[in-house]
Design an enzyme around this catalytic site. Structure first.
Site, PDB file in Angstrom:
ATOM      1  N   LYS A 127      69.951-142.855   9.102  1.00 25.94           N
ATOM      2  CA  LYS A 127      69.410-143.593  10.244  1.00 25.94           C
ATOM      3  C   LYS A 127      69.786-145.049  10.030  1.00 25.94           C
ATOM      4  CE  LYS A 127      65.578-140.575  11.236  1.00 25.94           C
ATOM      5  NZ  LYS A 127      64.134-140.466  11.263  1.00 25.94           N
ATOM      6  N   HIS A 130      67.630-150.927  10.640  1.00 28.68           N
ATOM      7  CA  HIS A 130      67.360-151.703  11.844  1.00 28.68           C
ATOM      8  C   HIS A 130      66.482-152.893  11.526  1.00 28.68           C
ATOM      9  CE1 HIS A 130      63.385-149.926  12.078  1.00 28.68           C
ATOM     10  NE2 HIS A 130      63.953-148.744  11.873  1.00 28.68           N
ATOM     11  N   HIS A 133      63.362-152.722   9.392  1.00 27.95           N
ATOM     12  CA  HIS A 133      63.525-152.693   7.940  1.00 27.95           C
ATOM     13  C   HIS A 133      63.797-154.078   7.374  1.00 27.95           C
ATOM     14  CE1 HIS A 133      64.391-148.260   8.525  1.00 27.95           C
ATOM     15  NE2 HIS A 133      63.357-148.301   7.709  1.00 27.95           N
TER      16      HIS A 133
HETATM   17  N1  ARG Z   1      61.265-144.914   4.637  1.00 27.07           N
HETATM   18  C1  ARG Z   1      60.044-145.380   5.209  1.00 27.07           C
HETATM   19  C2  ARG Z   1      60.286-145.917   6.620  1.00 27.07           C
HETATM   20  O1  ARG Z   1      61.401-146.202   6.970  1.00 27.07           O
HETATM   21  C3  ARG Z   1      59.367-146.449   4.397  1.00 27.07           C
HETATM   22  C4  ARG Z   1      58.969-146.051   2.993  1.00 27.07           C
HETATM   23  C5  ARG Z   1      57.961-146.968   2.406  1.00 27.07           C
HETATM   24  N2  ARG Z   1      57.579-146.663   1.076  1.00 27.07           N
HETATM   25  C6  ARG Z   1      56.794-145.652   0.700  1.00 27.07           C
HETATM   26  N3  ARG Z   1      56.574-145.436  -0.576  1.00 27.07           N
HETATM   27  N4  ARG Z   1      56.206-144.861   1.596  1.00 27.07           N
HETATM   28  O2  ARG Z   1      59.359-146.077   7.372  1.00 27.07           O
END
Ligand code: ARG
Length: 566
Positions: A127, A130, A133
């Site tokens: 993905k 964006h 992030h």
């Molecule tokens: N990959 C997730 C997202 O894009 C964020 C992860 C954050 N860290 C965690 N340990 N949950 O929303």
């Protein structure tokens, strides 16, 4: 450097026997207006304890403060006790401190021996990276630098979203509509396209969803074909993410993403069972959280596959063992607040006393004001495109203002990226932010380039001076209002870093830098610096020198470079 509030609270504590110095310290304020003194005691905070009106308290106290070489005068004004500092000793103290400490001005060692895990950025494989992030990346990176500057040992973890049912969908989509060449060429954009196609088709043919689930189950069972495809998707995505990290100048200590916990989950699930926390619900396994007013935390799906929360629980236990953290900080959008509250509770119910060391640092939503300038891929705005635009715009500005600048591509990168990151960190993190190109790249506005430009201006003055600043400057010559104001701003820097750390709020540094830059520019416009009179010139340059280092250190704390020439 003398702690001014401490000096004043010690003085006052002798006059107010019912309170100790620390209580008084916490009541002291820096007034917003210089006419109200440099430090003030709002006496209404004492009324209840002393059973007197604030006005009376202020008027009585003002008579009792003994003379002190560091205090010019004390005034009682409508219930406030206002302290005016002796300017000469103050400026001397502040400037000699910064002159001596330079790169380490504001640094401390309060975190010595303490590990802080910071989980940030964490984009999802296949993905796009964006603009949402970016917030996690910018805030997390700044917290990393702040903790480090205070002597902690931060560990930056990029918890990549590289596991989960979406990979089953991607495999199905690839097998049905994908081509190897198109994906090698198109990268994440192409992976996104087939993923979107999957959802469109699955609306018409829901059986596709089952197929996708089966592929993910295969992944969890170690199926070779499934894992090879997954690894390939991951490699393609990482190549693109790394381009963004390179532009931002960010590295992580660990890239252990969700997949890393695949072999660590069975033990956790076993433990949950042993501790009688798992219950069955419609074929799935959950931890019931009704007692805590939360929906259940889903641990295993009906088809046997695990979830985001399962991996977060396994990751927290692993990190505690591996890093023995004092805090583990998660930087994500506020939309995930419930998710974190839920599984933090599960950790607590498992009996881990460190559950309160897990901290979610949420932030608001990002939108794009100057939409037209952004390349759109589906409904997302790619960060890489935004950064490229910002860098190109900055290069245009440099070409107009200073076409012969050496190394201008690299400076344009530093300032373009600085503009985007600074804008992102300008407001309290929980506020939603709207991106506006005009605002971001206005070199005079409250922006990253404005602060970077001010830093470069200070560097240029020091270069032109040709002689090193003599640390034996005469502080009595820095007697104007503008100079005192700059010194006051410099003094506040260490305090601001501490507050930013405690509140996990980089915007405190960002706003501080704008204030300091504005104070400095006011001084610069009012007073010539490279004057004939050598003693006066040296005194003013000492101020410039201190501003240069404070801006540089501050920019570093929010992840920005401080180019010396722009
Ligand atoms: N990959 C997730 C997202 O894009 C964020 C992860 C954050 N860290 C965690 N340990 N949950 O929303």
């Amino acid at each position: 450097m003398l702690d001014i509030k401490l000096m004043i609270s010690d003085l006052l504590a002798k006059k107010i026997p019912s309170l100790n110095s620390e209580d008084i310290y916490n009541m002291l304020e820096y007034p917003p207006d210089d006419k109200m003194g440099d430090v003030a005691l709002p006496c209404f905070k004492l009324s209840r304890i002393l059973r007197k009106s604030p006005i009376q308290i202020a008027e009585e106290l003002v008579e009792e403060i003994p003379t002190n070489p560091r205090i010019e005068k004390v005034e009682a004004v409508s219930g406030y006790l206002n302290f005016f500092l002796d300017k000469k000793t103050f400026i001397e103290d502040v400037l000699s401190t910064v002159l001596k400490k330079q790169d380490s001005y504001g640094a401390r060692d309060i975190g010595k021996g303490k590990n802080i895990v910071i989980d940030y950025s964490a984009p999802n494989i296949a993905k796009p990276f964006h603009i949402g992030h970016l917030r996690s990346t910018a805030i997390g990176n700044s917290l990393y630098k702040i903790f480090k500057f205070l002597g902690y040992n931060p560990i930056g973890v990029n918890h990549l979203g590289d596991w989960g049912t979406q990979f089953g969908k991607l495999i199905v989509a690839y097998k049905k509509w994908g081509s190897k060449e198109a994906i090698e060429k198109g990268g994440i954009k192409e992976l996104m396209a087939i993923y979107v196609k999957f959802h469109e088709e699955a609306e018409k043919a829901p059986a596709l969803e089952d197929e996708a689930r089966q592929w993910f189950v295969k992944m969890e069972q170690g199926d070779k074909e499934a894992l090879e495809l997954w690894q390939w998707f991951k490699d393609i995505s990482l190549k693109e993410f790394n381009k963004v990290y390179d532009l931002l100048g960010i590295k992580f200590d660990s890239y252990a993403g969700e997949s890393f916990y695949e072999d660590k989950m069975p033990a956790v699930i076993e433990e949950l069972k042993e501790k009688n926390l798992l219950t069955e619900s419609e074929g799935a396994m959950i931890v019931d959280l009704e007692e805590y007013d939360m929906p259940p935390c889903l641990i295993i799906k009906k088809d046997g596959s695990t979830l985001y929360a399962t991996r977060d629980i396994a990751a927290a236990i692993y990190r505690k063992k591996t890093y023995d953290f004092e805090k583990c900080i998660y930087v994500t959008g506020a939309a995930q607040s419930l998710h974190f509250r839920q599984w933090f509770k599960v950790i607590e119910l498992m009996g881990y006393d460190w559950h309160d060391q897990l901290i979610h640092v949420p932030f608001g939503i990002v939108s794009l004001g100057g939409e037209k300038l952004a390349t759109r891929t589906g409904k997302v705005v790619l960060l890489e495109d935004i950064l490229d635009q910002a860098i190109n715009k900055t290069l245009d500005i440099i070409n107009q203002k200073n076409p012969n600048l050496e190394n201008k591509e690299e400076i344009a990168r530093q300032m373009g990226v600085g503009a985007v990151v600074f804008s992102d960190l300008s407001n309290n993190r929980i506020k939603d932010v709207s991106f506006s190109w005009d605002e971001i790249l206005n070199f005079d506005g409250e922006t990253g380039p404005y602060v970077q430009y001010t830093h470069a201006r200070a560097c240029s003055l020091l270069r032109k001076a040709e002689k090193e600043v003599d640390p034996n400057f005469n502080p009595a010559l820095l007697s104007t209002e503008e100079e005192f104001k700059v010194a006051k701003a410099l003094y506040l820097f260490p305090d601001k870093i501490m507050t930013a750390m405690k509140e996990l709020e980089p915007s405190i540094i960002t706003r501080y830098l704008v204030d300091l830059a504005q104070d400095f520019n006011r001084f610069y416009h009012e007073h010539p610096i490279l004057v004939e009179d050598e003693v006066l010139r040296n005194a003013r340059l000492a101020l410039v020198f201190a501003v240069k280092y404070t801006l540089k250190n501050g920019l570093q704390l929010i992840g920005l470079s401080a180019p010396e020439r722009v």
